[in-house]
Design an enzyme around this catalytic site. Structure first.
Site, PDB file in Angstrom:
ATOM      1  N   CYS A   6       3.872  10.991  20.527  1.00 13.68           N
ATOM      2  CA  CYS A   6       3.114  10.611  19.439  1.00 13.68           C
ATOM      3  C   CYS A   6       1.828  11.573  19.488  1.00 13.68           C
ATOM      4  O   CYS A   6       1.020  11.577  18.589  1.00 13.68           O
ATOM      5  CB  CYS A   6       2.728   9.132  19.524  1.00 13.68           C
ATOM      6  SG  CYS A   6       3.974   8.056  19.215  1.00 13.68           S
ATOM      7  N   HIS A  64      -3.570   8.377  15.455  1.00 13.45           N
ATOM      8  CA  HIS A  64      -2.212   8.199  15.522  1.00 13.45           C
ATOM      9  C   HIS A  64      -2.024   6.721  14.845  1.00 13.45           C
ATOM     10  O   HIS A  64      -2.668   6.088  15.338  1.00 13.45           O
ATOM     11  CB  HIS A  64      -1.466   8.448  16.812  1.00 13.45           C
ATOM     12  CG  HIS A  64      -0.242   8.051  16.983  1.00 13.45           C
ATOM     13  ND1 HIS A  64       0.898   8.161  16.244  1.00 13.45           N
ATOM     14  CD2 HIS A  64       0.068   7.084  17.719  1.00 13.45           C
ATOM     15  CE1 HIS A  64       1.957   7.752  16.435  1.00 13.45           C
ATOM     16  NE2 HIS A  64       1.800   6.938  17.368  1.00 13.45           N
ATOM     17  N   ASN A 111       4.811   3.628  12.333  1.00 13.10           N
ATOM     18  CA  ASN A 111       4.929   4.781  13.247  1.00 13.10           C
ATOM     19  C   ASN A 111       5.815   5.804  13.128  1.00 13.10           C
ATOM     20  O   ASN A 111       6.988   5.709  13.631  1.00 13.10           O
ATOM     21  CB  ASN A 111       4.973   4.235  14.596  1.00 13.10           C
ATOM     22  CG  ASN A 111       4.672   5.198  15.719  1.00 13.10           C
ATOM     23  OD1 ASN A 111       4.502   6.369  15.580  1.00 13.10           O
ATOM     24  ND2 ASN A 111       4.133   4.721  16.941  1.00 13.10           N
TER      25      ASN A 111
END
Length: 335
Positions: free
Chosen positions: A119, A261, A291
């Protein structure tokens, strides 16, 4: 007064692009698979739905479309691209998917490689590309974040399957000796906490011939300690951003947009509160996509650029964080 000339090589941002699959997996549909509900998921994560790649889609295909859209916005001749970096943890070729994107684009003059940092991958790749450009090695670069996490989710694990989706985003960046819109960055890793979020290989023992054993290839599903990852993010992300503001002589009130993020809406809100950045300046599309790992930041940027929220010369503070554990921050000006 004599004009001060900019003598160093800087970076300019020229274009953005993104791609998300058409298949939409809503919270209601997930509740048909595991014991959960739309209200439970939204209240804890902020996610309402996520995109899932179909059987013909993969990281190469998604990354290619995102990159092509960024190139079109930049109005570049594809043959002038020198560098392609693909941030991904889910390549459809374990040896690297960036070369396949280079070939599909026809960017025959570009070197292309993958960078794996989960990520944090897009932010780490953006920093890497800017350093190549500032060093004078390359003139034009495409930085792509693309992940297909649906292939590595345990869809029977209600703690993790609600979080992840698929997608890709890209930025086109260019070296210039007129100014520098990449203001600063910081990056960190703490491997001691890596077990909080990982995607380990399967250790399936097999034998080639007598007395010669080996471990066959393959990966398990995503393993995650959600509580620890949450505590890590709400503590470390504000710290690294505050440090970056100090080292670049900026302050949070000068920031036009905070792009984090997209992992959990509560993390975004907590970081914004800590930095005293108003909710109106915190960009989020978590509700629609969940996500998407390395793709979250560039997808969010592309949406906000195309709907004119992000405008020329806007100051953007960004942070990626996740598996590794790794995290980083960057401060830059759009344009």
């Amino acid at each position: 007064m004599e004009e001060i000339k900019f003598n160093q090589i800087g970076v300019s941002f020229k274009g953005s692009g993104s791609y998300v699959p058409d298949q939409i997996l809503t919270n209601q549909k997930i509740s048909q698979k595991v014991d959960t509900s739309d209200e439970w998921i939204k209240s804890r994560t902020g996610i309402s739905e996520r995109r899932i790649s179909n059987l013909k889609e993969n990281v190469t295909e998604m990354g290619y479309v995102a990159a092509l859209n960024a190139i079109k916005m930049a109005n570049w001749d594809i043959e002038t691209i020198d560098l392609i970096i693909l941030a991904t943890s889910t390549p459809n070729d374990l040896f690297g998917s960036a070369p396949s994107i280079q070939a599909k684009l026809g960017a025959e003059n570009a070197v292309a490689f993958d960078l794996t940092a989960a990520c944090s991958g897009f932010l780490f790749s953006l920093v890497t590309a800017t350093q190549y450009l500032k060093g004078g090695s390359f003139k034009r670069a495409i930085v792509i974040g693309a992940d297909q996490l649906s292939s590595f989710v345990d869809w029977n694990d209600r703690r993790s399957c609600i979080l992840f989706g698929d997608g890709a985003g890209a930025l086109a960046i260019e070296a210039t000796n007129l100014f520098d819109n990449f203001i600063g960055f910081d990056m960190r890793t703490d491997g001691e906490r890596g077990s909080f979020l990982n995607l380990p290989s399967k250790n399936n023992k097999d034998s080639i011939v007598d007395n010669i054993d080996f471990l066959s290839g393959g990966f398990s599903s995503i393993q995650m300690n959600g509580q620890e990852v949450y505590k890590f993010a709400v503590r470390e992300v504000p710290i690294i951003l505050e440090k970056l503001f100090r080292t670049t002589n900026f302050s949070s009130d000068k920031v036009d947009w905070l792009i984090l993020h997209q992992a959990n809406q509560r993390i975004l809100d907590s970081v914004g509160d800590r930095l005293k950045i108003s909710k109106e300046k915190i960009l989020s599309n978590l509700e629609k996509y969940g996500n998407t790992s390395a793709a979250t930041i560039p997808i969010m940027m592309d949406e906000a650029i195309r709907d004119n929220r992000i405008k020329q010369n806007d100051i953007i503070a960004s942070s990626g964080f996740g598996a590794g554990l790794s995290w980083g921050a960057a401060l830059f000006k759009w344009g």
